[in-house]
Design a protein around this motif. Structure first.
Motif, PDB file in Angstrom:
ATOM      1  N   PRO A 139       0.806  -1.246   0.052  1.00 52.25           N
ATOM      2  CA  PRO A 139      -0.084  -0.091  -0.007  1.00 52.25           C
ATOM      3  C   PRO A 139       1.007   1.356  -0.179  1.00 52.25           C
ATOM      4  O   PRO A 139       2.019   1.133   0.399  1.00 52.25           O
ATOM      5  CB  PRO A 139      -0.786  -0.096   1.165  1.00 52.25           C
ATOM      6  N   LEU A 140       0.363   2.334  -0.537  1.00 51.36           N
ATOM      7  CA  LEU A 140       1.015   3.710  -0.580  1.00 51.36           C
ATOM      8  C   LEU A 140       1.137   4.279   0.521  1.00 51.36           C
ATOM      9  O   LEU A 140       2.131   4.913   0.977  1.00 51.36           O
ATOM     10  CB  LEU A 140       0.353   4.486  -1.641  1.00 51.36           C
ATOM     11  N   GLY A 141      -0.007   4.157   1.488  1.00 48.14           N
ATOM     12  CA  GLY A 141      -0.121   4.761   2.925  1.00 48.14           C
ATOM     13  C   GLY A 141      -1.215   5.689   2.943  1.00 48.14           C
ATOM     14  O   GLY A 141      -2.448   5.164   2.826  1.00 48.14           O
ATOM     15  N   ALA A 161     -13.019   2.119  -1.537  1.00 48.84           N
ATOM     16  CA  ALA A 161     -12.998   0.578  -1.563  1.00 48.84           C
ATOM     17  C   ALA A 161     -11.996  -0.064  -2.043  1.00 48.84           C
ATOM     18  O   ALA A 161     -11.174  -0.769  -1.407  1.00 48.84           O
ATOM     19  CB  ALA A 161     -14.382   0.002  -2.200  1.00 48.84           C
ATOM     20  N   PRO A 162     -11.324   0.391  -3.297  1.00 54.36           N
ATOM     21  CA  PRO A 162      -9.920  -0.204  -3.402  1.00 54.36           C
ATOM     22  C   PRO A 162      -9.016   0.333  -2.630  1.00 54.36           C
ATOM     23  O   PRO A 162      -8.004  -0.738  -2.467  1.00 54.36           O
ATOM     24  CB  PRO A 162      -9.730   0.150  -4.968  1.00 54.36           C
ATOM     25  N   ALA A 163      -8.883   1.544  -2.610  1.00 51.77           N
ATOM     26  CA  ALA A 163      -7.745   1.888  -1.481  1.00 51.77           C
ATOM     27  C   ALA A 163      -7.807   1.071   0.091  1.00 51.77           C
ATOM     28  O   ALA A 163      -6.480   0.783   0.382  1.00 51.77           O
ATOM     29  CB  ALA A 163      -7.880   3.504  -1.199  1.00 51.77           C
ATOM     30  N   LEU A 164      -9.058   0.917   0.533  1.00 49.79           N
ATOM     31  CA  LEU A 164      -9.041   0.235   1.859  1.00 49.79           C
ATOM     32  C   LEU A 164      -8.433  -1.183   1.627  1.00 49.79           C
ATOM     33  O   LEU A 164      -8.052  -1.787   2.437  1.00 49.79           O
ATOM     34  CB  LEU A 164     -10.185   0.268   2.430  1.00 49.79           C
ATOM     35  N   ALA A 165      -8.947  -1.717   0.700  1.00 55.05           N
ATOM     36  CA  ALA A 165      -8.677  -3.234   0.483  1.00 55.05           C
ATOM     37  C   ALA A 165      -7.279  -3.427   0.155  1.00 55.05           C
ATOM     38  O   ALA A 165      -6.693  -4.490   0.590  1.00 55.05           O
ATOM     39  CB  ALA A 165      -9.519  -3.584  -0.870  1.00 55.05           C
ATOM     40  N   ALA A 166      -6.585  -2.582  -0.503  1.00 53.24           N
ATOM     41  CA  ALA A 166      -5.167  -2.797  -0.592  1.00 53.24           C
ATOM     42  C   ALA A 166      -4.422  -2.355   0.826  1.00 53.24           C
ATOM     43  O   ALA A 166      -3.006  -2.465   0.566  1.00 53.24           O
ATOM     44  CB  ALA A 166      -4.750  -1.606  -1.825  1.00 53.24           C
ATOM     45  N   ALA A 465      -8.309  -0.932 -10.765  1.00 61.64           N
ATOM     46  CA  ALA A 465      -8.365   0.055  -9.663  1.00 61.64           C
ATOM     47  C   ALA A 465      -7.518  -0.032  -8.524  1.00 61.64           C
ATOM     48  O   ALA A 465      -6.860   0.718  -7.844  1.00 61.64           O
ATOM     49  CB  ALA A 465      -9.720   0.484  -9.258  1.00 61.64           C
ATOM     50  N   ILE A 466      -7.463  -1.359  -8.051  1.00 61.13           N
ATOM     51  CA  ILE A 466      -6.679  -1.721  -6.907  1.00 61.13           C
ATOM     52  C   ILE A 466      -5.176  -1.343  -6.886  1.00 61.13           C
ATOM     53  O   ILE A 466      -4.447  -1.155  -6.122  1.00 61.13           O
ATOM     54  CB  ILE A 466      -7.176  -3.149  -6.130  1.00 61.13           C
ATOM     55  N   LYS A 467      -4.885  -1.661  -8.318  1.00 57.37           N
ATOM     56  CA  LYS A 467      -3.329  -1.222  -8.507  1.00 57.37           C
ATOM     57  C   LYS A 467      -2.930   0.112  -8.582  1.00 57.37           C
ATOM     58  O   LYS A 467      -1.889   0.271  -8.419  1.00 57.37           O
ATOM     59  CB  LYS A 467      -3.159  -2.032  -9.865  1.00 57.37           C
ATOM     60  N   GLU A 468      -4.052   0.901  -8.649  1.00 56.94           N
ATOM     61  CA  GLU A 468      -3.866   2.327  -8.515  1.00 56.94           C
ATOM     62  C   GLU A 468      -3.352   2.865  -7.050  1.00 56.94           C
ATOM     63  O   GLU A 468      -2.961   3.768  -6.716  1.00 56.94           O
ATOM     64  CB  GLU A 468      -5.011   3.098  -8.882  1.00 56.94           C
ATOM     65  N   TYR A 469      -3.587   1.904  -6.087  1.00 54.65           N
ATOM     66  CA  TYR A 469      -3.509   2.088  -4.840  1.00 54.65           C
ATOM     67  C   TYR A 469      -2.410   1.374  -4.057  1.00 54.65           C
ATOM     68  O   TYR A 469      -2.303   1.221  -2.988  1.00 54.65           O
ATOM     69  CB  TYR A 469      -4.714   2.111  -4.045  1.00 54.65           C
ATOM     70  N   LEU A 470      -1.489   0.765  -4.964  1.00 60.46           N
ATOM     71  CA  LEU A 470      -0.639  -0.040  -4.587  1.00 60.46           C
ATOM     72  C   LEU A 470       0.819   0.547  -5.416  1.00 60.46           C
ATOM     73  O   LEU A 470       0.863   1.023  -6.226  1.00 60.46           O
ATOM     74  CB  LEU A 470      -0.727  -1.434  -4.928  1.00 60.46           C
TER      75      LEU A 470
END
Length: 490
Positions: A139-141, A161-166, A465-470
């Protein structure tokens, strides 16, 4: 009036300035709530709370984060009617649409809850002997999320949703025009069992609360939905600190109708594309491109259907078009209508403020259609973000795609035809992040959404989308203890 404070560290927190501002119900043109007016001090407190929560949240087993997101979805489902009512009070959109959105956002949290434990790295068969190489996603933080007034919770959910999942944590700055539903939403996280500080909200104005969030050195990424002008400023500010960004910006989407289309379906799609939500959507099909051979017939039928729309209180089932959400936006829409008239476009429906039966405030604008529009006119080039349609004729496919792509934007587009060749070739030729064929405004948590050109950067929805937060980490493990020459790269 209702009173709303910030949500920081799992609890309601009054503004450091002790100042509040009023939120207006556009349906009746009257204030209904007082919202905390945030400052840099409030933003700092929220970022501190988020940063403190990050190690434990990112350290949870991914399946544990997933279960919490599932729990949140269940809580949202129970509160869907209430959340929808709050959104209608704040932005005047139809209750029927807001209620459907509230029920549907549950699926975003379930989808990304299911993805939380499926974020997998790879073992890479490198060309190096004695090396074991693999990747991991981390995760990015702290993610800063700046959301708009047209669909506050839906567009927040696309980010959250994707940010928290990540494994990230969040500080949210909703639009000053529609903050109440986000603050009501915050209460559900405690009910779902989320640790305090994972999700925080600071309300207020752009320069006072939004800018300090974008500029904060401990914010790793900004996820923003709004106008391209605001997005450009955020992009510039983020670049100074090399922050990650996702920008979902404006559009001037073409809705192309060929002569071989099912005209009844196309008429419904055109109306959905521009008059649903009073035209206040980034994907609004605000440019109708009509093939000349059907231009007059189609326009006549379109006018009959659009002219029958019922305008009034968005809480009523029979209402089709509600008010414009804010006074500044209403003034902007009316100004663009006058600009179009001055440019020589022919107003064939509406053309100003709606003051007929059902109007309960000054914020209603009649569904408006301009014919005889040239693609060089401002009404065809600039985002109005209201119930205003520009009709542009074309001769053949080449001209249709040339007109469609002659824009600074590239978010959505529609194509109406019974010819599968046109559907496939057209979807390749149109420069937009989404091409709808024989439908419009279809969206899903399973599919990526985003823009070309000035319509944005990055994607929301789907696995992408989840990759945008990793961020990706490459790990090299040497299994060969012998280093033959330390001065030569392996």
């Amino acid at each position: 009036m209702a009173l709303y404070d910030h949500f920081i560290g799992g609890k309601s927190v009054p503004p450091a300035s002790n100042e509040y501002f009023e939120s207006e119900n556009p349906t009746f043109g009257q204030p209904w709530a007082r919202i905390a007016r945030g400052t840099e001090e409030d933003v700092n407190a929220a970022v501190v709370a988020a940063k403190a929560a990050f190690p434990s949240w990112s350290g949870l087993k991914p399946s544990q984060r997933g279960r919490l997101l599932y729990r949140l979805a269940d809580v949202i489902e129970k509160k869907a009617e209430y959340l929808a009512e709050i959104e209608v009070r704040d932005n005047g959109k139809l209750y029927a649409e807001m209620h459907a959105q509230m029920r549907y956002i549950c699926e975003w949290y379930r989808y990304y809850g299911g993805l939380a434990d499926k974020i997998e790295g790879h073992v890479i068969p490198t060309d190096k002997s004695g090396i074991f190489n693999f990747t991991r996603y981390e995760p990015l933080g702290v993610i800063g999320m700046v959301t708009p007034w047209n669909s506050p919770l839906l567009l927040l959910t696309w980010k959250l949703a994707p940010a928290l999942a990540a494994g990230n944590v969040a500080v949210i700055k909703p639009s000053e025009f529609t903050s109440a539903s986000t603050l009501e939403f915050m209460r559900l996280f405690e009910e779902a069992g989320f640790p305090p500080g994972v999700v925080n909200t600071v309300t207020g104005f752009g320069l006072e609360a939004g800018k300090p969030l974008v500029d904060h050195p401990d914010v790793a990424k900004i996820a923003f939905t709004g106008s391209d002008i605001s997005g450009q400023k955020i992009y510039e500010a983020a670049a100074r600190q090399i922050k990650h960004v996702t920008l979902e910006l404006g559009g001037k989407s073409p809705n192309i109708v060929f002569a071989d289309a099912n005209l009844d379906a196309a008429i419904n799609g055109v109306i959905s594309g521009i008059f649903a939500a009073s035209g206040q959507t980034c994907i609004a099909g605000s440019r109708l491109l009509l093939q000349r051979s059907i231009h007059d017939e189609f326009l006549e039928r379109l006018l009959r259907v659009a002219g029958s729309a019922k305008i009034g209180d968005p809480m009523r089932k029979e209402t089709n078009v509600g008010p414009v959400a804010t006074r500044p936006q209403c003034a902007k829409v009316l100004e663009y209508i006058e600009i179009a008239k001055a440019e020589g476009a022919e107003c064939v429906l509406g053309g100003g403020r709606y003051q007929g039966e059902g109007a309960t405030s000054e914020l209603f604008v009649s569904p408006t259609i301009f014919a005889g529009v040239k693609n060089s006119m401002r009404i065809a080039r600039e985002e109005v973000f209201g119930p205003v349609l520009a009709v542009v004729p074309f001769e053949d496919e080449d001209e249709a795609y040339s007109i469609a792509n002659d824009t600074a934007y590239g978010l959505g587009s529609g194509l109406w035809t019974s010819d599968i060749r046109k559907a496939i070739e057209g979807s390749a030729k149109i420069e937009a992040g989404t091409v709808w064929v024989n439908t419009y405004r279809a969206l899903s948590y399973t599919s990526p959404f985003g823009g070309y050109k000035r319509s944005g950067i990055g994607r929301e929805g789907g696995v992408e989308a989840i990759k945008e937060y990793l961020q990706t980490k490459s790990v090299w493990i040497c299994t060969d203890p012998v280093v033959e020459n330390p001065f030569i790269m392996r």
